[in-house]
Design a protein around this motif. Structure first.
Motif, mmCIF file in Angstrom:
data_model
loop_
_atom_site.group_PDB
_atom_site.id
_atom_site.type_symbol
_atom_site.label_atom_id
_atom_site.label_comp_id
_atom_site.label_asym_id
_atom_site.label_seq_id
_atom_site.Cartn_x
_atom_site.Cartn_y
_atom_site.Cartn_z
ATOM 1 N N PHE A 43 -0.069 -8.363 38.853
ATOM 2 C CA PHE A 43 -1.261 -8.527 37.831
ATOM 3 C C PHE A 43 -2.452 -8.782 38.859
ATOM 4 N N LYS A 275 0.588 -13.198 40.939
ATOM 5 C CA LYS A 275 0.993 -13.611 39.565
ATOM 6 C C LYS A 275 1.597 -12.160 38.829
ATOM 7 N N GLU A 277 2.472 -10.345 34.904
ATOM 8 C CA GLU A 277 2.099 -10.506 33.596
ATOM 9 C C GLU A 277 3.113 -9.286 32.826
ATOM 10 N N PRO A 313 -1.269 -14.172 32.885
ATOM 11 C CA PRO A 313 -0.650 -14.353 34.475
ATOM 12 C C PRO A 313 0.216 -15.547 34.522
#
Length: 412
Positions: A43, A275, A277, A313
């Motif tokens: 992400f 991160k 997601e 995230p």
């Protein structure tokens, strides 16, 4: 000179400049599809530094493709980053040879291996040869720095990526490991009363890995740098209750007289790098996941499986260096994964992930959810030149797969 009204567009591949390119690369990558629907996908870079995923490698480089447009009634040129690629080089095990002292003990054969990570091309500029140009230029850097092989990883159903590397760049399909992902619940995983978890010091962990796992495919020769990295969260050993790591003799003493069953793994803090997601989930699935969290919070003693908030995230921990022996090694691995889950919960992570060979016998002890995991991650490899490894194993690209691989956390 550009004639009046004429527009000239040129794609220039150059080295990434951290000071001026960071935000533009991040913006470009956020426009790219980075994985199949409803799967874990990259992400954003937590540190605002797109090169940080390879920065911990011994040698690394990031290139960007910049579109330069001149003309069209404007006085100055316009520049836009439309692609990026990362690469790193390290020395790893590519096979084994027998010791000459008659012990029949297999010794690791090392080779210099390059890894391509994070090839991205802006959706509006695909099918223009930009990806191919980026790959060829980073391969040139690999060759200049002595790499003997180059490999990359992609989803097996990412047909565009597979076609680029296998049909245009000369790579061949090599290994198909599995990425196993488990959500971090709101409750802690109960420890197995039959298993003791011991945290090893960095020196003991290095000695254990070198003595027991250095012949495993892709084992990094600089394992000490991996274990000593600031992102390393430690190495953990599972033993039968009542057993202990030897007070003297370290790894040599342990392996000379090991318990009936044992297992080991190390943890890596990916959430301080980037991160994840989950994308593409339906409203029904989102509502269902939200309900599982509510129930888990309301009735924690029931230990209900719940899904963390993965639609925004979140960070995660990566488990690597998985191994073990004995009839109860699977149980030991399950206990280690439970302990790793609790560590991730204390750190606020959303999931715990690992990657193992498709033949890995210990995968039965690794909890994971199929909906978040990738059953077949495709690794493709290419021989860049002559094999200069110490003790030839022939052409590594043609070698059959083993039961295990060592996945370097610096490249995940």
């Amino acid at each position: 000179m550009v004639a009046e009204g004429e527009v000239v567009a040129v794609v220039v591949v150059r080295e990434y400049d951290e000071k001026k390119d960071s935000s533009a690369v991040e913006e470009m990558e956020n426009r790219c599809e980075v994985g199949p629907s409803a799967k874990l996908s990259l992400f954003t870079d937590l540190l605002g530094d797109p090169i940080c995923r390879v920065r911990n490698s011994p040698a690394y480089l990031m290139l960007v493709a910049e579109l330069v447009v001149v003309g069209g009634g404007e006085d100055k040129e316009r520049r836009e980053i439309v692609g990026a690629i990362r690469g790193c080089i390290k020395t790893v095990t590519c096979g084994t040879k027998l010791s000459r002292n008659g012990s029949n003990k297999p010794l690791p054969v090392y080779t210099k291996l390059a890894y391509i990570l994070g090839l991205r091309v802006s959706p509006s500029h695909r099918r223009m040869g930009i990806g191919l140009k980026l790959v060829r230029q980073i391969e040139e850097w690999f060759g200049e720095n002595g790499a003997e092989y180059s490999y990359m990883a992609t989803e097996n159903d990412n047909h565009a990526s597979v076609k680029l590397f296998t049909e245009k760049c000369g790579y061949s399909k090599f290994r198909t490991p599995s990425i196993l992902v488990h959500p971090v619940f709101a409750h802690r995983v109960r420890p197995d009363p039959r298993v003791a978890i011991v945290r090893l010091g960095a020196a003991d962990a290095e000695a254990l890995y070198r003595r027991r796992f250095s012949s495993t495919e892709f084992f990094p020769r600089d394992i000490d740098a991996v274990l000593g990295n600031k992102l390393s969260l430690g190495t953990f050993l599972a033993l039968p209750r009542g057993a202990a790591w030897p007070a003297a003799g370290g790894a040599a003493a342990f392996l000379a007289s090991p318990p009936e069953s044992w297992a080991v793994l190390s943890a890596w803090n990916c959430q301080d790098v980037y991160k994840l997601e989950v994308r593409g989930a339906s409203r029904v699935r989102r509502a269902l996941f939200k309900t599982t969290r509510a129930l888990d919070r309301a009735f924690p003693w029931l230990h209900l499986p719940s899904v963390p908030q993965v639609f925004r995230p979140f960070g995660f921990h990566f488990l690597y260096g998985l191994g073990g022996e004995g009839p109860n090694a699977v149980r030991m691995m399950r206990a280690l994964c439970g302990s790793a889950h609790n560590l991730a919960k204390d750190c606020g992570c959303g999931v715990v992930a690992t990657e193992v060979a498709d033949r890995e016998p210990l995968r039965l002890g690794i909890p994971h959810w199929e909906s978040l995991s990738c059953a077949e991650d495709l690794w493709c490899i290419k021989r860049l030149g002559e094999d200069y490894s110490d003790g030839s194993v022939g052409d590594w690209t043609k070698s059959p797969p083993g039961n295990s691989i060592f996945v370097d956390p610096r490249e995940f």
